[in-house]
Write an enzyme that holds these catalytic residues in place. Structure first.
Site, PDB file in Angstrom:
ATOM      1  N   LYS A  39      53.511  40.196  38.450  1.00 54.24           N
ATOM      2  CA  LYS A  39      52.936  40.395  39.784  1.00 54.24           C
ATOM      3  C   LYS A  39      53.745  41.350  40.626  1.00 54.24           C
ATOM      4  O   LYS A  39      53.197  42.076  41.448  1.00 54.24           O
ATOM      5  CB  LYS A  39      52.796  39.046  40.505  1.00 54.24           C
ATOM      6  CG  LYS A  39      51.696  38.188  39.924  1.00 54.24           C
ATOM      7  CD  LYS A  39      51.060  37.315  40.994  1.00 54.24           C
ATOM      8  CE  LYS A  39      49.892  36.546  40.402  1.00 54.24           C
ATOM      9  NZ  LYS A  39      49.275  35.630  41.346  1.00 54.24           N
ATOM     10  N   LYS A  56      38.042  37.768  29.669  1.00 53.04           N
ATOM     11  CA  LYS A  56      37.412  36.634  30.337  1.00 53.04           C
ATOM     12  C   LYS A  56      36.831  37.058  31.692  1.00 53.04           C
ATOM     13  O   LYS A  56      37.244  38.054  32.280  1.00 53.04           O
ATOM     14  CB  LYS A  56      38.380  35.468  30.476  1.00 53.04           C
ATOM     15  CG  LYS A  56      39.450  35.624  31.510  1.00 53.04           C
ATOM     16  CD  LYS A  56      40.145  34.279  31.731  1.00 53.04           C
ATOM     17  CE  LYS A  56      40.922  34.349  33.032  1.00 53.04           C
ATOM     18  NZ  LYS A  56      41.610  33.125  33.390  1.00 53.04           N
ATOM     19  N   LYS A  66      37.946  36.217  38.465  1.00 52.86           N
ATOM     20  CA  LYS A  66      37.569  36.289  39.877  1.00 52.86           C
ATOM     21  C   LYS A  66      38.287  37.412  40.598  1.00 52.86           C
ATOM     22  O   LYS A  66      37.855  37.859  41.646  1.00 52.86           O
ATOM     23  CB  LYS A  66      37.790  34.944  40.573  1.00 52.86           C
ATOM     24  CG  LYS A  66      39.223  34.456  40.622  1.00 52.86           C
ATOM     25  CD  LYS A  66      39.296  33.109  41.334  1.00 52.86           C
ATOM     26  CE  LYS A  66      40.694  32.532  41.233  1.00 52.86           C
ATOM     27  NZ  LYS A  66      40.821  31.226  41.878  1.00 52.86           N
TER      28      LYS A  66
END
Ligand code: TRP
Length: 342
Positions: A119, A208, A211
């Site tokens: 991140k 996958k 979101k």
């Protein structure tokens, strides 16, 4: 005797997708049905974790409530007496324990956290100390409630391990302060996750459904209108083989559609497959899936609309009051151990 605790936190950042619903919300509801009565279940929103990377702060409060409503609309029984649904920031002990745990956590071990490395590379111009410290807050979330079982995805295993390391280290120094949660291997054994259930992206079915993807066509959001969802399914990426097979390897797009159809119409996969395999047109399959997704969304959205903020806040306040007592007990035990209280 008090019950053992199963605890999990679900981040409320992006709009959840159909993939989150089927892969996370539904399993959580099933877990509640299976274990409530035997265990205490803590389900919380880690709202303090929400801005370790930049977000739109004006939407945070409402998003937190909305996410909890999603769980209830998915079937979570918020009135069950062994289930506690709460917001992290409403229980100040999370922040207070984090600071104390920080002082028993080494910079070196935190620097090895894979998620931080990933991140911080992604947000390289804006890496906060909060992002670095994220796992210690997570350790506090778990240790405050003496949780033994913490069902999380694989991306969180390292954070669970550091929680165990911090707890064990402090127990060795101060005596039995914390319940050490079970190892990730035992967690996986306890909550036998349905590994097969991974809903794929509609535009790149090798990945996958995510979101956080910017590609709106790749995902069905739970707040899409049935009409939007229908269109996304109709334009889903498939292949050029020209015959329907259930084959994740060679036809992931078509297989993803077959899987969705079985789940949403609540029929066994074999039965759905028997109906479609061998057909040479993709259009009718897409149409059937589009209908199933659209009708799922309109039912789900109707259930969601029936939950008022007032109802939800009543549930939250009851849980937050009860959990504040538990959390403060743990905090006081730790404060005494480290010499802050008598
Ligand atoms: N880090 C978790 C995630 O991103 C969310 C989380 C925060 C959590 N605190 C937790 C999960 C405690 C389990 C237990 O998914």
């Amino acid at each position: 005797m008090s019950k053992e605790t199963i605890l999990t936190g679900v981040r409320a950042n992006e709009e959840p997708t159909l993939g989150n619903y089927l892969g996370a919300f539904v399993p959580m509801v099933q877990m509640q049905k299976k274990y409530a009565g035997e265990y205490q279940i803590n389900m919380f929103v880690p709202d303090l974790h929400s801005f370790t990377t930049p977000i739109d702060h004006s939407a945070l409060y409402a998003n937190t409530l909305k996410n909890l409503k999603y769980f209830i609309a998915a079937g979570l029984d918020a009135r069950d007496e062994n289930t506690f649904i709460y917001r992290q920031s409403f229980i100040p002990a999370h922040s207070e324990l984090t600071w104390i745990l920080d002082c028993f956590t080494s910079f070196g071990e935190m620097s090895r956290m894979t998620q931080f490395k990933e991140k911080s590379a992604e947000h390289s111009s804006n890496v906060s100390v909060g992002l670095f410290n994220y796992p210690v807050l997570m350790a506090a979330d778990i240790l405050l409630y003496n949780a033994r079982y913490v069902p999380v995805g694989e991306d969180q295993f390292q954070h669970l391990e550091i929680t165990r390391d911090i707890a064990t280290r402090m127990n060795n120094k101060f005596g039995e302060l914390f319940t050490v949660p079970d190892s990730t291997a035992k967690q996986t054994e306890f909550i036998k996750r349905d590994k097969g259930l991974r809903i794929r992206s509609l535009t790149n079915p090798n990945k996958k459904m995510s979101k956080s993807s910017d590609d709106q066509k790749s995902k069905i959001n739970l707040n899409d209108t049935p009409e939007q969802a229908r269109k996304k399914i109709m334009s889903a990426t498939t292949d050029s083989l020209g015959v329907i097979n259930f084959d994740w390897e060679n036809q992931p797009g078509i297989t993803n559609l077959l899987q969705l159809l079985a789940i949403l119409t609540d029929r066994p996969q074999e039965e759905v497959n028997a109906e479609w395999i061998g057909q040479t047109q993709y259009g009718p399959l897409k149409k059937a899936v589009a209908e199933a997704v659209a009708s799922f969304l309109s039912n789900f959205q109707a259930r969601l609309d029936a939950i008022t903020d007032d109802d939800l806040l009543k549930v939250l306040e009851r849980s937050e009051r009860a959990m504040t007592i538990v959390a403060n007990e743990t905090l006081l035990r730790v404060q005494k151990a480290v010499g802050l209280r008598r």
